[in-house]
Write a protein that holds these residues in place. Structure first.
Motif, PDB file in Angstrom:
ATOM      1  N   SER B  12     -56.822  27.608  26.456  1.00  0.00           N
ATOM      2  CA  SER B  12     -57.196  29.247  25.803  1.00  0.00           C
ATOM      3  C   SER B  12     -57.301  28.292  24.860  1.00  0.00           C
ATOM      4  CB  SER B  12     -55.195  29.617  25.168  1.00  0.00           C
ATOM      5  OG  SER B  12     -54.741  28.596  25.291  1.00  0.00           O
ATOM      6  N   GLU B  52     -62.506  38.828  25.695  1.00  0.00           N
ATOM      7  CA  GLU B  52     -61.892  38.639  26.776  1.00  0.00           C
ATOM      8  C   GLU B  52     -61.696  37.731  28.073  1.00  0.00           C
ATOM      9  OE1 GLU B  52     -58.945  41.573  26.208  1.00  0.00           O
ATOM     10  OE2 GLU B  52     -57.175  40.236  27.362  1.00  0.00           O
ATOM     11  N   GLU B  54     -61.555  36.032  31.320  1.00  0.00           N
ATOM     12  CA  GLU B  54     -59.998  36.089  32.443  1.00  0.00           C
ATOM     13  C   GLU B  54     -60.205  34.780  33.267  1.00  0.00           C
ATOM     14  OE1 GLU B  54     -58.944  39.704  33.786  1.00  0.00           O
ATOM     15  OE2 GLU B  54     -58.238  39.023  35.853  1.00  0.00           O
ATOM     16  N   TYR B  86     -60.096  30.317  27.836  1.00  0.00           N
ATOM     17  CA  TYR B  86     -60.079  31.709  28.718  1.00  0.00           C
ATOM     18  C   TYR B  86     -59.007  32.803  27.711  1.00  0.00           C
ATOM     19  CZ  TYR B  86     -55.656  29.446  29.225  1.00  0.00           C
ATOM     20  OH  TYR B  86     -54.364  29.031  29.328  1.00  0.00           O
ATOM     21  N   GLY B  87     -59.009  33.718  27.890  1.00  0.00           N
ATOM     22  CA  GLY B  87     -58.010  34.712  26.378  1.00  0.00           C
ATOM     23  C   GLY B  87     -59.078  35.115  25.181  1.00  0.00           C
ATOM     24  N   LYS B  88     -58.833  35.644  24.310  1.00  0.00           N
ATOM     25  CA  LYS B  88     -60.017  36.180  23.723  1.00  0.00           C
ATOM     26  C   LYS B  88     -60.478  35.673  22.692  1.00  0.00           C
ATOM     27  CE  LYS B  88     -58.434  40.759  22.365  1.00  0.00           C
ATOM     28  NZ  LYS B  88     -57.785  41.582  21.658  1.00  0.00           N
TER      29      LYS B  88
END
Lengths: 85, 154
Positions: B12, B52, B54, B86-88
């Motif tokens: 992340s 975002e 995933e 990954y993530g925002k």
């Protein structure tokens, strides 16, 4: 024997859960059979899988074709075409 | 010649380009070319506040490793690294990094290009758009142009 199913992206959102374990009926032999079976489980599955030809599937974390047999699968991933990078 | 293993990470947090290059080239005297590609989140003319990302944990790493091994073998690379977040992720931030090292530039360019073309179409990542107006947008659609880019390596 139960099989673990994992869902991602809009397939996950439409079905309403990220994973589940289901018992597969005897007639479910291939990936295509599995997608058709899942579509009978409710509106949310029907909505997620209404165009099965675009759905991608992985068995034990490796991409497979819809004609692939699912016997022996521990984990089956079901998801839309990938959009990473 | 001993074949190198791809250096693959899914995380992340952000990555440091120079640190990743250094890790690939440290102690090597045979590398003559390093090509890097960094993919960033763009704001789509102000319409997007974030992406975002995933991923399929486990399979994402496994698939990147598979593609990386193919790239090393096909272009005789001396090093290959790929990091995918990954993530925002907000506009201006990094999403993905690919580094290819080879004795000469052509293999390094081709290796990085090949890695990205396959990563986009085979590695299990999905992007969802968040609008600048606070709306939760749609999932990004897969593009035919990305499939075509992969086909050229056949």
């Amino acid at each position: 024997m139960n099989t673990k199913l994992v869902y991602f992206a809009w397939v996950r959102e439409r079905i309403g859960k990220g994973e589940e374990e289901i018992e597969l009926p005897a007639g479910v032999v291939t990936v295509r059979d599995l997608l058709n079976h899942l579509k009978t489980l409710g509106d949310e599955y029907e909505n997620a899988l209404q165009f099965p030809e675009v759905i991608r599937v992985a068995i034990n974390q490796e991409h497979v074709e819809h004609s692939e047999k699912i016997a022996g699968a521990r984990e089956i991933g079901i998801f839309p075409p990938m959009t990473g990078g | 010649m001993v074949t190198v293993a791809p250096r693959i990470r899914v995380q992340s947090q952000d990555f440091d380009l120079q640190a990743e290059i250094d890790a690939l080239t440290a102690g090597r005297r045979d590398i003559g070319a390093v090509v890097t590609f960094t993919g960033l989140c763009r704001d789509e003319q102000g319409a997007l506040s974030a992406l975002e990302l995933e991923h399929y944990p486990g399979m994402a790493e496994a698939e990147m490793l598979r593609i990386g091994k193919l790239a090393i073998e096909r272009f005789s690379l001396l090093g290959l690294a790929a990091v995918h977040r990954y993530g925002k992720i907000r506009p201006g931030e990094n999403i993905v990094l690919v580094i290819a090292a080879a004795p000469h530039r052509q293999a390094a360019f081709d290796g990085a290009n090949f890695m990205m073309d396959f990563l986009k179409t085979s590695a299990p990542f999905w992007k969802k758009e968040h609008g600048a107006d606070g709306s939760q947008g749609d999932w990004v659609s897969a593009k035919d142009v990305d499939d075509a880019a992969r086909e050229k390596w056949k």
